[in-house]
Design an enzyme around this catalytic site. Structure first.
Site, PDB file in Angstrom:
ATOM      1  N   GLU A 142       6.886 -10.698 -25.959  1.00 17.60           N
ATOM      2  CA  GLU A 142       6.277  -9.551 -25.606  1.00 17.60           C
ATOM      3  C   GLU A 142       7.078  -8.052 -25.279  1.00 17.60           C
ATOM      4  OE1 GLU A 142       2.889  -9.958 -22.256  1.00 17.60           O
ATOM      5  OE2 GLU A 142       4.845 -11.255 -21.584  1.00 17.60           O
TER       6      GLU A 142
ATOM      7  N   TRP B  17      -3.684  -1.605  -1.391  1.00 14.31           N
ATOM      8  CA  TRP B  17      -3.782  -2.863  -2.137  1.00 14.31           C
ATOM      9  C   TRP B  17      -4.400  -3.970  -1.264  1.00 14.31           C
ATOM     10  CZ3 TRP B  17      -3.581  -3.509  -7.052  1.00 14.31           C
ATOM     11  CH2 TRP B  17      -3.253  -4.908  -7.716  1.00 14.31           C
TER      12      TRP B  17
ATOM     13  N   ASN C  29       0.501  -1.052   6.074  1.00  8.89           N
ATOM     14  CA  ASN C  29       0.767  -1.661   4.936  1.00  8.89           C
ATOM     15  C   ASN C  29       1.334  -3.036   5.622  1.00  8.89           C
ATOM     16  OD1 ASN C  29       1.615  -2.495   2.538  1.00  8.89           O
ATOM     17  ND2 ASN C  29       3.624  -1.519   2.452  1.00  8.89           N
ATOM     18  N   GLY C  30       0.715  -4.046   4.992  1.00 13.12           N
ATOM     19  CA  GLY C  30       1.283  -5.470   5.399  1.00 13.12           C
ATOM     20  C   GLY C  30       0.228  -6.490   5.707  1.00 13.12           C
TER      21      GLY C  30
ATOM     22  N   ARG D  76       1.259   2.080  -5.835  1.00 14.93           N
ATOM     23  CA  ARG D  76       1.128   0.926  -4.878  1.00 14.93           C
ATOM     24  C   ARG D  76      -0.086   0.297  -4.369  1.00 14.93           C
ATOM     25  NH1 ARG D  76       6.382   1.089  -2.099  1.00 14.93           N
ATOM     26  NH2 ARG D  76       5.479   0.007  -0.651  1.00 14.93           N
TER      27      ARG D  76
ATOM     28  N   CYS E  91       0.924  -1.142   0.039  1.00 14.21           N
ATOM     29  CA  CYS E  91       0.042   0.073  -0.045  1.00 14.21           C
ATOM     30  C   CYS E  91       0.936   1.127  -0.163  1.00 14.21           C
ATOM     31  CB  CYS E  91      -0.799   0.032   1.385  1.00 14.21           C
ATOM     32  SG  CYS E  91      -1.973  -1.393   1.347  1.00 14.21           S
TER      33      CYS E  91
ATOM     34  N   LYS F 270       8.039 -13.956 -22.817  1.00 14.29           N
ATOM     35  CA  LYS F 270       8.708 -12.424 -22.442  1.00 14.29           C
ATOM     36  C   LYS F 270       9.430 -11.634 -23.369  1.00 14.29           C
ATOM     37  CE  LYS F 270       6.934 -11.585 -18.851  1.00 14.29           C
ATOM     38  NZ  LYS F 270       6.132 -12.553 -19.116  1.00 14.29           N
TER      39      LYS F 270
ATOM     40  N   LYS G 155      -2.846  -4.599 -19.906  1.00 12.76           N
ATOM     41  CA  LYS G 155      -2.591  -5.394 -19.035  1.00 12.76           C
ATOM     42  C   LYS G 155      -3.643  -6.413 -18.534  1.00 12.76           C
ATOM     43  CE  LYS G 155      -0.077  -6.416 -15.490  1.00 12.76           C
ATOM     44  NZ  LYS G 155       0.829  -7.334 -15.400  1.00 12.76           N
TER      45      LYS G 155
ATOM     46  N   GLU H 286       7.581 -19.775 -20.891  1.00  7.36           N
ATOM     47  CA  GLU H 286       7.445 -18.412 -20.532  1.00  7.36           C
ATOM     48  C   GLU H 286       8.592 -17.247 -20.736  1.00  7.36           C
ATOM     49  OE1 GLU H 286       5.472 -16.205 -18.996  1.00  7.36           O
ATOM     50  OE2 GLU H 286       6.775 -14.686 -17.969  1.00  7.36           O
TER      51      GLU H 286
END
Ligand code: AGP
Length: 630
Positions: free
Chosen positions: A506, A83, A109-110, A35, A2, A503, A625, A499
């Site tokens: 992309e 978040w 935060n956490g 964040r 956060c 990457k 996204k 993967e």
């Protein structure tokens, strides 16, 4: 993950600093919104009271609320962008949380790991809770200590002393900021396993989850250490440990511009997020097992009896998330002995799949909004299956429509190409597999405890790879003109190879393809010509089934035909050296956990090559996204 801001300005008028708490906190939240943007809130101390406003959604919603209901002028305040981890992104769950009759405000935060037991203790004292969050429990604990243990006596260190006593009770990861109406010119903060920095001003001082929270006002920063408390006023910064003993912070000058400060000093969110990966894995593991190695997936909320009757698992996902599912398949089948299929969401419902009440659907999605996966989950539910969502975005559509959720705690992933969410997804899938093995008795407690102990070592091992990234970066820069790169792997190395190829596609818009190494001689080897770059993900030489020697043979096959072989191998694996142009070593780890390490050099390579080509690595062309169309 956060965004947190705290401020105290000189109470004797604003001539010196000229800022109000509202100005500073809102500017800091604006810079920290990357964040977390599930909700935002602010609390100020004015006229002997705490005044606070908070709204779900983006910061703009809070600004609208403040326009409608302005706060009183103040020089002491705290602010938060959320978040979500515990509790969905609602107004009620937004920070700050109040206690002590509305005279104390707290932001966090956490993850407070022991919030459930603390909540029971406080409920027994008559405390009522309005939200589902662990933060409200921390606020209530702090308020209870301040009022009932210390008698609200601000002379005896007051809020600082209360914070010390509260932190002695809290377990997990936390950055806490608190203000109290009875101490109008003080903000008290604490940190354990979660970031917090102090900004030093003239007649004013600042707090932030990172320097972008106050970079517009000062570049003098103090980094706090583990288990430290800081008390700021307009003219003082006092640092102590959780028991009141004096402690030191490390002062430094912030030479980032505000833009790069939001990226933690990295040139791109992509690079920042690659470097966030130790934390993404660590936070996803946090609070999900006890000291005996017993998994406690509280949020899973599916009847254990149902989970015991599951006779098939189908993983639904797209793109990188599907590769996480591929890795999960090997682990879940090995640990749980449950047949596990991995289906591309957009293919699943058109192939008339066999799904029934004994099928467990595991969707994997960073955004939780991928329409292909959402539609596939809906289809599976119509067929009677139970659904679990592995997701990084609290309260998004897919977890909301699933029977249960296992959130990854990677924090917001801003770059379009997924990195930290991928490792967090694999980690969450391992936890799910171990939980099923524990529930169904496939694994003894001791075995699970050993695997969890191996998982707990992964963040530090990822960090070691990042600390030695220079060599792979140089190779990426040197290969900027490559036209095609192949990636080979076996077993869990196969999805890693795919993967790695994704990457590169992309980020650098280069043709790249991942193959199962054993598939090479069945056709793809025809692609090999002089100088063809081929990455090979080599399993541990300590693994079973002589996989290692087979992959070394594959390296020889392509090398004999002129390939330029680039090998990812385990530290100490000397056998690969003879057949590799370049070898990048990763720390030793059990075979099933190796994808959490082997992927990292491939991410760094793709980023370095794309950067050398001058491409926008955060917003690659043609991509979004979150793909919210089918
Ligand atoms: C990852 O690098 C890609 N951007 C993409 O493949 C992504 O993984 C896929 O679109 C799935 O997204 P989700 O995890 O949000 O469902």
């Amino acid at each position: 993950m956060c965004g947190i801001v705290g401020y105290v300005g000189r109470t004797s008028g604003r001539a010196d600093a000229g800022h109000t708490a509202l100005d500073v906190v809102l500017e800091g939240l604006r810079r920290l919104e990357y964040r977390g943007y599930d909700s935002a809130g602010i609390a100020v101390v004015a006229d002997g009271e705490i005044s606070s406003r908070k709204k779900s959604g983006k910061l703009s919603n809070l600004l609208a609320e403040l326009d409608a209901r302005p706060l009183p002028e103040s020089l002491t305040g705290i602010g938060h962008t959320r978040w979500a981890t515990h509790g969905g992104p609602t107004d009620q769950n937004a920070h700050p949380h109040l206690s002590d009759g509305g005279k104390l405000a707290l932001i966090h935060n956490g993850i407070i790991e022991n919030f459930a037991e603390l909540k029971l203790e406080l409920v027994a004292k008559g405390v009522e809770f309005a939200s589902e969050t662990d933060t409200e429990v921390a606020a209530a604990l702090l308020g209870d200590i301040f009022r009932n243990k210390l008698g609200g006596d601000v002379s005896d260190g007051g809020l600082t002393r209360a914070m010390e006593l509260a932190c002695q009770r809290l377990e997990g990861a936390f950055t806490l900021l608190a203000v109290h109406a009875d101490q109008p010119d003080v903000v008290v903060a604490a940190r354990r396993n979660s970031p917090l920095v102090v900004g030093l001003g003239e007649g004013e001082n600042f707090l932030g989850s990172d320097v972008s929270g106050f970079i517009d006002y000062t570049r003098r920063a103090v980094e706090l250490g583990q288990d430290q408390i800081v008390t700021i006023t307009a003219d003082s910064v006092t640092i102590t440990d959780f028991f009141g003993a004096p402690a030191e912070g490390k002062e430094y000058h912030v030479n980032w511009d505000p833009e790069s400060a939001e990226k933690g000093g990295f040139p791109s969110f992509m690079e920042k997020e690659i470097h966030d990966q130790p934390d993404a894995v660590g936070q996803t593991l946090l609070g999900r097992s006890d000291i005996h190695g017993k998994l406690t997936l509280d949020e899973l909320r599916i009847d254990p009896a149902l989970l015991k009757s599951v006779d098939k698992i189908i993983v639904l996902a797209c793109g990188t998330s599907a590769y996480a599912g591929q890795v999960a398949k090997y682990a879940i089948e090995h640990w749980c002995r449950i047949p596990t299929e991995v289906e591309l969401s957009h293919e699943f419902r058109y192939r008339d799949p066999i799904v029934d009440a004994n099928t467990l659907i595991v969707s994997i999605s960073q955004s939780g909004e991928t329409m292909d996966t959402l539609m596939a989950v809906r289809y599976a539910k119509e067929q009677g299956a139970k659904t679990v969502s592995i997701c990084n975005t609290n309260g998004s559509t897919i977890p909301r429509e699933s029977d249960a959720v296992l959130y990854t705690h990677a924090g917001p992933e801003i770059a379009v190409a997924s990195t930290k969410a991928f490792l967090a997804q694999i980690t969450a899938a391992y936890l799910l597999g171990l939980y099923l093995a524990q529930l169904r008795g496939n694994k003894f407690q001791g075995e699970i405890k050993d695997i969890l102990a191996d998982l707990a070592k992964i963040p530090a091992k990822i960090q070691r790879i990042l600390d030695n990234e220079g060599q792979i970066k140089e190779l990426g820069e040197a290969m900027a003109d490559a036209k095609s790169v192949l990636f080979l792997g076996r077993h869990v190395g196969f999805p890693v190879a795919m993967e790695g190829a994704l990457k590169l596609k992309e980020l650098a818009y280069i043709h790249a393809e991942g193959f199962a190494a054993g598939e090479l001689k069945h056709g793809p080897i025809a692609l090999i010509e002089e100088g063809q770059p081929v990455f090979v993900v080599v399993p541990s030489p300590r693994g079973r089934d002589s996989l290692h020697s087979k992959v070394v043979s594959n390296i020889q096959e392509v090398r004999a035909r002129g390939a330029k072989t680039i090998v990812i191998a385990e530290e100490g694996d000397e056998a690969v050296k003879a057949y590799a142009e370049h070898v990048f070593y990763i720390p030793e780890t059990p075979t099933l956990l190796a994808p959490l390490l082997a992927t990292v050099p491939l991410q760094i390579f793709a980023l370095a090559l794309a950067t050398a080509k001058g491409y926008d690595v955060d917003q690659p062309r043609n991509l979004a996204k979150s793909v919210t169309v089918e």
